[in-house]
Motif scaffolding. Structure first.
Motif, short mmCIF file in Angstrom:
data_model
loop_
_atom_site.label_atom_id
_atom_site.label_comp_id
_atom_site.label_asym_id
_atom_site.label_seq_id
_atom_site.Cartn_x
_atom_site.Cartn_y
_atom_site.Cartn_z
N LYS A 1 100.57 64.22 109.23
CA LYS A 1 101.84 64.76 108.72
C LYS A 1 101.58 65.58 107.47
O LYS A 1 100.66 65.30 106.70
N ARG A 2 102.43 66.59 107.29
CA ARG A 2 102.38 67.41 106.08
C ARG A 2 103.83 67.67 105.64
O ARG A 2 104.62 68.23 106.40
N ILE A 3 104.16 67.23 104.44
CA ILE A 3 105.52 67.37 103.93
C ILE A 3 105.52 68.35 102.77
O ILE A 3 104.98 68.05 101.69
N PRO A 4 106.06 69.55 102.96
CA PRO A 4 106.11 70.50 101.84
C PRO A 4 107.09 70.02 100.77
O PRO A 4 108.15 69.47 101.09
N LEU A 5 106.72 70.20 99.52
CA LEU A 5 107.58 69.80 98.41
C LEU A 5 108.42 70.98 97.94
O LEU A 5 108.06 72.14 98.13
N VAL B 1 111.55 65.04 89.62
CA VAL B 1 110.94 63.88 90.26
C VAL B 1 111.73 63.56 91.53
O VAL B 1 112.96 63.57 91.51
N ARG B 2 111.00 63.29 92.61
CA ARG B 2 111.64 62.97 93.87
C ARG B 2 111.02 61.71 94.47
O ARG B 2 109.80 61.54 94.46
N LEU B 3 111.89 60.84 95.01
CA LEU B 3 111.43 59.72 95.84
C LEU B 3 111.65 60.11 97.29
O LEU B 3 112.75 60.51 97.68
N HIS C 1 115.88 60.04 96.54
CA HIS C 1 116.52 60.21 95.23
C HIS C 1 115.90 61.41 94.52
O HIS C 1 114.70 61.69 94.67
N ARG C 2 116.71 62.09 93.73
CA ARG C 2 116.26 63.20 92.91
C ARG C 2 116.57 62.89 91.44
O ARG C 2 117.68 62.50 91.11
#
Length: 337
Positions: A169-173, A200-202, A212-213
């Motif tokens: 998996k690859r999750i772009p931020l 900051v992100r969860l 959450h942001r």
């Protein structure tokens, strides 16, 4: 140290008033003696940036940059027990171990991640992040030790299968170029990505969705989850150079407590005590602070390092704090419980 517990009991419950008074007078004297306990280990060297304390509380994972060597060191003997060479030739930015005690991982500033055998130190595999010269800002094994997750500058979060090295998996931020730190929850498929600009992100690793942001308007480097995964702590620095620590609830994102005390820079390292009742933090001011989460009260401040503190952790019994600074000096500090 073994005397403190019965003394506290006597101070609170003794039927004889004189016994209670004497116990109350002795407790702070003995606590100061425990706080003064200190053992030093020159395990690493210049530009030490990360470490990891194993669950046994006896072994620590670090990287000796001058020798290009990953190593596991014993806190009881002060000796190296495992050495791994030939992996991250430009040093390691982040380190981790698998929960099944079989593997180690290291990531560097060249986009390279190495998997090592925990017992022998043999280099097993190199994982491709797809971003050469990009900093790896965090590596963490999944709770079941079957996959590895890494935070990579400019690429996002990447997950691999440990057994095969296959990318899963690859999750772009959202903020692609400013990733400062990535940490995984010890109990759930949740990771935290913190950026130098204060975003900051969860995230949920399984779904790739943001839970959450937090726009904290301050640089964030030190991050850690509590042992039960229910809370997370952030080390922050604002424009006045007064370092702050925030504790938040993982389920709701709500602020639980905020501490201030690191004067002169960022709290680069934060950690919970095993029971989650305390926070320990270390940073650019070279000091280590211990706080009560429930009240925000500062319990103690250690002024023992000569360089910036980059790592802190409680040992499993809660009676020692392990710290490390940029010069590679590790210290075991007494803490009365």
């Amino acid at each position: 140290e073994p005397v403190l517990l019965p003394l506290r009991h006597a101070a609170a419950t003794a039927g004889d008033a004189e016994v209670r008074v004497r116990a109350q007078r002795l407790i702070p004297l003995l606590e100061q003696k425990v706080f003064a306990l200190e053992t030093s280990f020159p395990f690493a060297d210049r530009l030490c940036v990360d470490a990891a304390l194993f669950p046994d509380g006896r072994s620590v994972l670090c990287y000796r940059r001058g020798l290009c060597r990953l190593q596991v060191c014993d806190l009881e003997t002060g000796k190296e027990t495992v050495q791994g060479e030939g992996g991250n030739q430009w040093g390691a930015l982040c380190l981790s171990y698998s929960r099944d005690d079989r593997l180690l991982a290291s990531g560097d500033g060249q986009g390279k991640i190495c998997l090592w055998d925990r017992k022998s130190g043999k280099l097993l595999r190199t994982l491709d992040t797809g971003r050469r010269y990009a900093g790896v800002r965090g590596v963490a094994f999944s709770p079941d030790s079957k996959s590895l997750v890494a935070g990579v500058e400019g690429s996002g979060i990447v997950q691999w299968e440990v057994a095969t090295g296959k990318e899963l998996k690859r999750i772009p931020l959202e903020e692609r170029q400013t990733l400062g730190k990535m940490v995984m929850s010890p109990t759930a498929p949740i990771f935290c990505a913190a950026h130098f600009d204060g975003h900051v992100r969860l995230w949920d690793l399984n779904t790739g969705k943001v839970l959450h942001r937090f726009d904290l308007a301050a640089g964030t480097v030190g991050i850690n989850f509590s042992a039960d995964g229910k809370r997370i702590a952030f080390g922050l620095a604002n424009g006045s150079f007064l370092g702050r620590i925030q504790v938040r609830d993982v389920a709701t994102g709500n602020l639980v407590r905020e501490f201030s005390g690191h004067k002169g820079g960022v709290p680069r390292a934060v950690a919970f005590s095993p029971d989650g009742a305390l926070i320990v933090s270390g940073g650019q001011d070279r000091k280590i602070h211990v706080w009560k989460v429930a009240t925000g009260e500062e319990v103690h401040c250690y002024d023992t390092h000569k360089d910036e503190v980059i790592f802190v952790a409680f040992r499993p019994d809660g009676r020692r704090i392990l710290s490390a600074d940029e010069a590679g000096l590790f210290k075991l500090l007494g803490f009365p419980r």
